[in-house]
Design an enzyme around this catalytic site. Structure first.
Site, PDB file in Angstrom:
ATOM      1  N   GLU A  95       0.802  -1.087  -0.329  1.00  9.43           N
ATOM      2  CA  GLU A  95       0.475   0.079   0.286  1.00  9.43           C
ATOM      3  C   GLU A  95       0.885   1.383  -0.216  1.00  9.43           C
ATOM      4  OE1 GLU A  95      -1.676  -1.532   3.918  1.00  9.43           O
ATOM      5  OE2 GLU A  95      -1.694   0.441   4.513  1.00  9.43           O
ATOM      6  N   CYS A 108       3.766   8.405   0.619  1.00 12.33           N
ATOM      7  CA  CYS A 108       3.921   6.916   1.607  1.00 12.33           C
ATOM      8  C   CYS A 108       4.150   6.521   1.275  1.00 12.33           C
ATOM      9  CB  CYS A 108       3.156   7.867   3.077  1.00 12.33           C
ATOM     10  SG  CYS A 108       3.955   6.291   4.346  1.00 12.33           S
ATOM     11  N   CYS A 115       6.811  -7.288   6.658  1.00  9.99           N
ATOM     12  CA  CYS A 115       7.977  -6.418   7.649  1.00  9.99           C
ATOM     13  C   CYS A 115       8.533  -7.625   8.290  1.00  9.99           C
ATOM     14  CB  CYS A 115       7.445  -5.175   8.216  1.00  9.99           C
ATOM     15  SG  CYS A 115       8.744  -4.230   9.209  1.00  9.99           S
ATOM     16  N   CYS A 119       7.422  -5.199  15.493  1.00  8.12           N
ATOM     17  CA  CYS A 119       6.753  -3.919  16.763  1.00  8.12           C
ATOM     18  C   CYS A 119       5.456  -3.880  16.935  1.00  8.12           C
ATOM     19  CB  CYS A 119       6.696  -2.313  15.798  1.00  8.12           C
ATOM     20  SG  CYS A 119       8.384  -1.742  15.096  1.00  8.12           S
ATOM     21  N   CYS A 122       1.888  -2.298  15.035  1.00 10.42           N
ATOM     22  CA  CYS A 122       2.449  -2.391  14.185  1.00 10.42           C
ATOM     23  C   CYS A 122       1.286  -3.564  13.291  1.00 10.42           C
ATOM     24  CB  CYS A 122       3.311  -1.921  13.201  1.00 10.42           C
ATOM     25  SG  CYS A 122       3.492  -1.860  11.986  1.00 10.42           S
ATOM     26  N   CYS A 336      -0.711   2.194   9.533  1.00  7.83           N
ATOM     27  CA  CYS A 336       0.177   1.460   8.994  1.00  7.83           C
ATOM     28  C   CYS A 336      -0.344   0.143   8.702  1.00  7.83           C
ATOM     29  CB  CYS A 336       1.769   1.760   9.482  1.00  7.83           C
ATOM     30  SG  CYS A 336       2.189   3.526   9.834  1.00  7.83           S
TER      31      CYS A 336
END
Ligand code: SAH
Length: 351
Positions: A95, A108, A115, A119, A122, A336
């Site tokens: 995205e 962005c 990932c 975290c 997230c 995010c």
């Protein structure tokens, strides 16, 4: 590190010249090709009308041509923010978010599909890392958005899905390409790279002579608290991360932007504001406070607005420059990784 072989849009101008010569064509063809890809944002070789059909055929036989395909779009009725879900050539999805500011339009971008940083708050990391994005796939997010919206993009923040410092070589190649004066010609000063704090690569970036703004995802004023939110804190102590930030500032003259997502009851008390103030006092920096965007998989709650204001007031007592991030696209869930995550969930459900 371009991992996909012969991805033509990831080649530098010089590499393109070498490739064109190797195909038995004249050098100036490389300039034409570069312009088609990076200035005119062509979506295929067939659009390149000033190149002979024979040459275009040769190119198609020898190179892959990366273009992103729009899968979904969510537009904010409130502020013009548009969130795009794009499919990569191998059908993985990523995205990107288009945002309007008075200083210009910003995108962005994602640097990885998924990932592996973990975290806790997230959404992008919940399913782990699928793969690194190629330089062309980072560029394409900007090129396609410009083509689809008809708007010029002057700023880029590498703050979407992924850890850019975990895909370092492709990131640097992307920055060199987007700032190439023969291509998009974006000012390097209009680029921000956000990292959870991978120390070696922060130091390496400081030496590239590419003075982008570095944003450091801090989120806690000490190691103990940081470890609770960000597993990467087990690998790098805050002391080392901050030293790398100081080094970056020293080498580039670019003020560091510290990102601090406020989570109710986790990192938003007055004493934590004081601890953060003492930690950053005297540094030429900027703190960006972001009320955490809750995700359904975790029980984190946003700090109250009163707490956010109070946190800022306490920090300002230490002479620190603080902003509270304006929430753009709140009505389309621009947090995010949330669009990608819900897309993956739906695909999973549908078999
Ligand atoms: N991996 C990089 C860049 C991507 S994340 C990094 O860690 O900086 C971009 C920023 O959004 C980071 O500061 C990240 O910590 C923050 N973030 C991620 N999920 C969030 C959420 N749900 N609410 C608020 N901030 C979030």
């Amino acid at each position: 590190m371009i991992t996909e072989q012969k991805d033509i849009k990831s080649l530098s101008h010089q590499e393109l010249e070498d490739a064109v010569l190797a195909l038995g064509e004249k050098k100036f063809r490389a300039a034409q090709l570069f312009e088609w890809m990076h200035k005119k944002k062509a979506a295929s070789f067939s659009e390149m009308s000033n190149l002979s059909e024979a040459f275009r055929k040769k190119l198609a036989e020898n190179f892959s041509f990366t273009v992103l395909r729009e899968v979904r779009r969510l537009s904010s009725a409130e502020d013009g923010t548009i969130k795009f879900l794009f499919a990569l050539p191998d059908d993985k999805v990523i995205e990107s978010v288009f945002m309007k500011y008075h200083h210009g339009n910003s995108v962005c971008i994602s640097s990885q599909a998924g990932c592996r940083m973990g975290c806790r708050f997230c959404a992008s990391t919940l399913e782990g890392l699928e793969r690194n994005l190629l330089p062309s796939e980072m560029l394409e997010q900007i090129y396609r958005i410009e083509e689809l919206t008809g708007e010029h993009v002057s700023n880029v923040v590498v703050m979407g899905t992924g850890e850019p410092m975990d895909n370092y070589d492709n990131l640097v190649r992307f920055i060199r390409l987007i700032t190439d004066e023969k291509g998009h010609n974006m000012s390097v000063r209009n680029i921000t790279v956000s990292t959870c704090g991978i120390v070696e690569n922060m130091r390496k970036l400081a030496m590239e002579e590419l003075p982008v703004t570095l944003a450091l995802s801090l989120h806690a004023p000490n190691d103990e608290k940081r470890k609770r939110l960000m597993p990467v804190a087990y690998k790098y102590e805050l002391k080392e991360v901050l030293a790398a930030c100081d080094f970056y500032f020293e080498k580039t003259g670019r003020r560091i932007s510290y990102e601090y997502s406020l989570v109710a009851g986790e990192n938003d008390t007055e004493s934590e504001a004081d601890e953060l103030g003492r930690l950053l006092h005297g540094k030429n920096c900027h703190v960006n406070l972001i009320p955490v965007n809750p995700i359904k998989e975790r029980d984190y709650k946003q700090s109250t607005f009163k707490n956010v204001l109070n946190f800022r007031k306490r920090l300002e007592k230490y002479n620190i420059n603080v902003t509270i991030r304006r929430e753009l696209g709140a009505d389309i869930g621009a947090a995010c990784g949330q669009l990608r995550k819900s897309h993956l969930d739906e695909m999973g459900k549908n078999g």
